[in-house]
Motif scaffolding. Structure first.
Motif, short mmCIF file in Angstrom:
data_model
loop_
_atom_site.label_atom_id
_atom_site.label_comp_id
_atom_site.label_asym_id
_atom_site.label_seq_id
_atom_site.Cartn_x
_atom_site.Cartn_y
_atom_site.Cartn_z
N LEU A 22 -5.65 20.02 47.34
CA LEU A 22 -6.74 19.07 47.11
C LEU A 22 -7.15 19.04 45.64
N SER A 23 -7.26 20.21 45.02
CA SER A 23 -7.65 20.27 43.61
C SER A 23 -6.57 19.66 42.72
N ALA A 24 -5.30 19.86 43.07
CA ALA A 24 -4.20 19.29 42.30
C ALA A 24 -4.21 17.76 42.39
N VAL A 25 -4.45 17.23 43.57
CA VAL A 25 -4.50 15.77 43.77
C VAL A 25 -5.66 15.18 42.96
N TYR A 89 2.31 17.64 35.43
CA TYR A 89 2.92 18.91 35.87
C TYR A 89 1.97 20.06 35.58
N ARG A 90 1.41 20.02 34.37
CA ARG A 90 0.51 21.09 33.95
C ARG A 90 -0.70 21.18 34.88
N HIS A 91 -1.30 20.05 35.18
CA HIS A 91 -2.51 20.09 36.00
C HIS A 91 -2.24 20.45 37.45
N ILE A 92 -1.09 20.10 37.95
CA ILE A 92 -0.76 20.51 39.32
C ILE A 92 -0.75 22.03 39.42
N VAL A 93 -0.24 22.68 38.36
CA VAL A 93 -0.22 24.15 38.33
C VAL A 93 -1.56 24.70 37.87
N TYR A 94 -2.02 24.22 36.71
CA TYR A 94 -3.22 24.77 36.07
C TYR A 94 -4.48 24.57 36.91
N THR A 95 -4.77 23.33 37.28
CA THR A 95 -6.00 23.08 38.02
C THR A 95 -5.94 23.66 39.43
N GLY A 96 -4.78 23.55 40.05
CA GLY A 96 -4.64 24.16 41.38
C GLY A 96 -4.93 25.65 41.34
N CYS A 97 -4.41 26.32 40.31
CA CYS A 97 -4.63 27.77 40.18
C CYS A 97 -6.06 28.11 39.82
N ARG A 98 -6.60 27.43 38.79
CA ARG A 98 -7.94 27.81 38.30
C ARG A 98 -9.02 27.59 39.37
N MET A 99 -8.91 26.49 40.10
CA MET A 99 -9.92 26.21 41.13
C MET A 99 -9.82 27.21 42.28
N SER A 100 -8.59 27.48 42.70
CA SER A 100 -8.38 28.40 43.82
C SER A 100 -8.77 29.82 43.44
N ILE A 101 -8.38 30.25 42.23
CA ILE A 101 -8.71 31.61 41.78
C ILE A 101 -10.21 31.77 41.63
N GLY A 131 -9.63 30.40 34.40
CA GLY A 131 -9.04 29.52 33.40
C GLY A 131 -7.89 30.18 32.67
N ALA A 132 -8.07 31.44 32.29
CA ALA A 132 -7.02 32.16 31.57
C ALA A 132 -5.76 32.32 32.42
N MET A 133 -5.93 32.69 33.68
CA MET A 133 -4.78 32.89 34.56
C MET A 133 -4.05 31.58 34.84
N GLY A 134 -4.81 30.53 35.11
CA GLY A 134 -4.20 29.23 35.39
C GLY A 134 -3.44 28.69 34.19
N GLN A 135 -4.03 28.82 33.00
CA GLN A 135 -3.37 28.28 31.81
C GLN A 135 -2.15 29.09 31.40
N PHE A 136 -2.17 30.39 31.61
CA PHE A 136 -1.00 31.19 31.28
C PHE A 136 0.21 30.72 32.07
N ILE A 137 0.01 30.43 33.33
CA ILE A 137 1.10 29.97 34.19
C ILE A 137 1.58 28.57 33.76
N ALA A 138 0.63 27.72 33.35
CA ALA A 138 0.96 26.32 33.06
C ALA A 138 1.26 26.04 31.59
N SER A 139 1.23 27.05 30.72
CA SER A 139 1.36 26.84 29.28
C SER A 139 2.65 26.12 28.85
N PRO A 140 3.82 26.39 29.45
CA PRO A 140 5.02 25.66 29.03
C PRO A 140 4.90 24.15 29.15
N ALA A 141 4.26 23.67 30.22
CA ALA A 141 4.08 22.22 30.39
C ALA A 141 3.14 21.67 29.32
N ASP A 142 2.16 22.45 28.91
CA ASP A 142 1.23 22.03 27.86
C ASP A 142 1.95 21.92 26.52
#
Length: 315
Positions: A22-25, A89-101, A131-142
């Motif tokens: 839901l957060s990714a969408v 791509y970044r937000h599907i990973v980043y936002t999905g992770c940051r909101m859930s975490i 935020g830190a955990m989500g962005q670390f995972i999504a950094s390559p797309a950024d």
């Protein structure tokens, strides 16, 4: 639907992966709507940057509006969406992770107070961590997004194209710099995300809960709008300096896998302030805020309404 089926549906709606989706969408919707402003702030952040000889890299300096007009006129209207694919791509990973975490930290790690409140220090710590955990995972797309956003400007400056599309950009980085090259700029990127989420998640959560406790407003789109407006302003103020640094580090040319302009986060920070002044750290603030305000509004309202429609609990 029987009582047992209804209960099972509610449990599923509140599961990690369902809320992640839901957060990714909601993030994809918000990112697509506001993306031209993200491209604009990236271009503004690079303006005034010096090369190794100390000369300005960008020939012409422009404001926010003239930058948008210049992109459309000189590169084509579709170029205001250049780099959108890796951004999604970044937000599907980043936002999905940051909101859930963040929700896991709030409900299971730091936990709410007995009265249901969540203190500011806890929400701030939760936002920083998520935020830190989500962005670390999504950094390559950024990294790929930033490089694609600068392609039009590179061509106008007579430089050869660096990347053609998302897949080619990933392959090029891995070929030239190895897997570690995908994480160039990860330190300022994570720092920025931590600060932005401390402002965004903590402010939204705190403002929303205080509105519900201290006013007659209900948990609806009015409350979500007020909360998201506050969160967008705080997030932009806290995150812009780190955004400038991470954008410059990610966009700089490399030689043998090393940046030619900056040695790292601190070096970029010091050179930027020394060469361009302190307020260079707030280059792009207006489009960042102009983008973050509608982004937050679109995201939070979409997120809350989609959760409600699917039977998940309110954020």
């Amino acid at each position: 639907m029987t009582g047992g089926d209804r209960q099972s549906a509610l449990v599923y709606a509140d599961s990690f992966w369902f809320k992640y989706t839901l957060s990714a969408v909601a993030a994809v919707v918000a990112e697509t709507v506001t993306y031209p402003l993200d491209l604009t702030k990236t271009r503004l952040m690079i303006q005034g940057e010096k090369n190794v000889e100390g000369n300005s890299i960008t020939v012409q300096k422009r404001g926010m509006v003239s930058t948008v007009i210049g992109i459309v006129r000189e590169e084509g209207a579709t170029k205001i969406f250049q780099g959108l694919t890796p951004a999604l791509y970044r937000h599907i990973v980043y936002t999905g992770c940051r909101m859930s975490i963040y929700e896991i930290i709030r409900e299971k790690v730091l936990k709410r107070n007995p009265d249901g409140s969540f203190p500011i220090w806890k929400s701030s710590l939760g936002g920083l961590t998520a935020g830190a955990m989500g962005q670390f995972i999504a950094s390559p797309a950024d990294l790929v997004k930033v490089q694609m956003q600068m392609e039009g400007r590179r061509r106008l400056e007579g430089k050869p194209p660096r990347v053609k599309n998302t897949a080619q950009a990933f392959r090029k980085i891995i070929t030239e710099e190895g897997f570690r090259g995908l994480y160039r700029g990860v330190v300022p990127n994570v720092q920025r995300a931590a600060l932005v989420n401390m402002g965004d998640l903590a402010t939204y959560d705190t403002v929303k809960q205080r509105i519900l406790r201290n006013t007659s407003l209900k948990d609806n789109w009015v409350t979500h709008t007020i909360s998201s407006a506050c969160s967008g302003l705080v997030a932009a103020t806290l995150g812009t300096p780190a955004d400038v640094v991470k954008t410059r580090i990610m966009n700089q040319p490399t030689e043998n896998g090393r940046g030619t302009l900056y040695k790292g986060t601190l070096d970029c920070l010091v050179k930027t302030v020394r060469q361009e002044g302190f307020f260079a750290l707030y280059k792009g603030f207006l489009p960042i805020w102009a983008r973050m305000a509608p982004w937050s509004l679109t995201f939070w309202i979409s997120f809350e309404e989609i959760r409600k429609l699917c039977g998940a609990s309110s954020f």
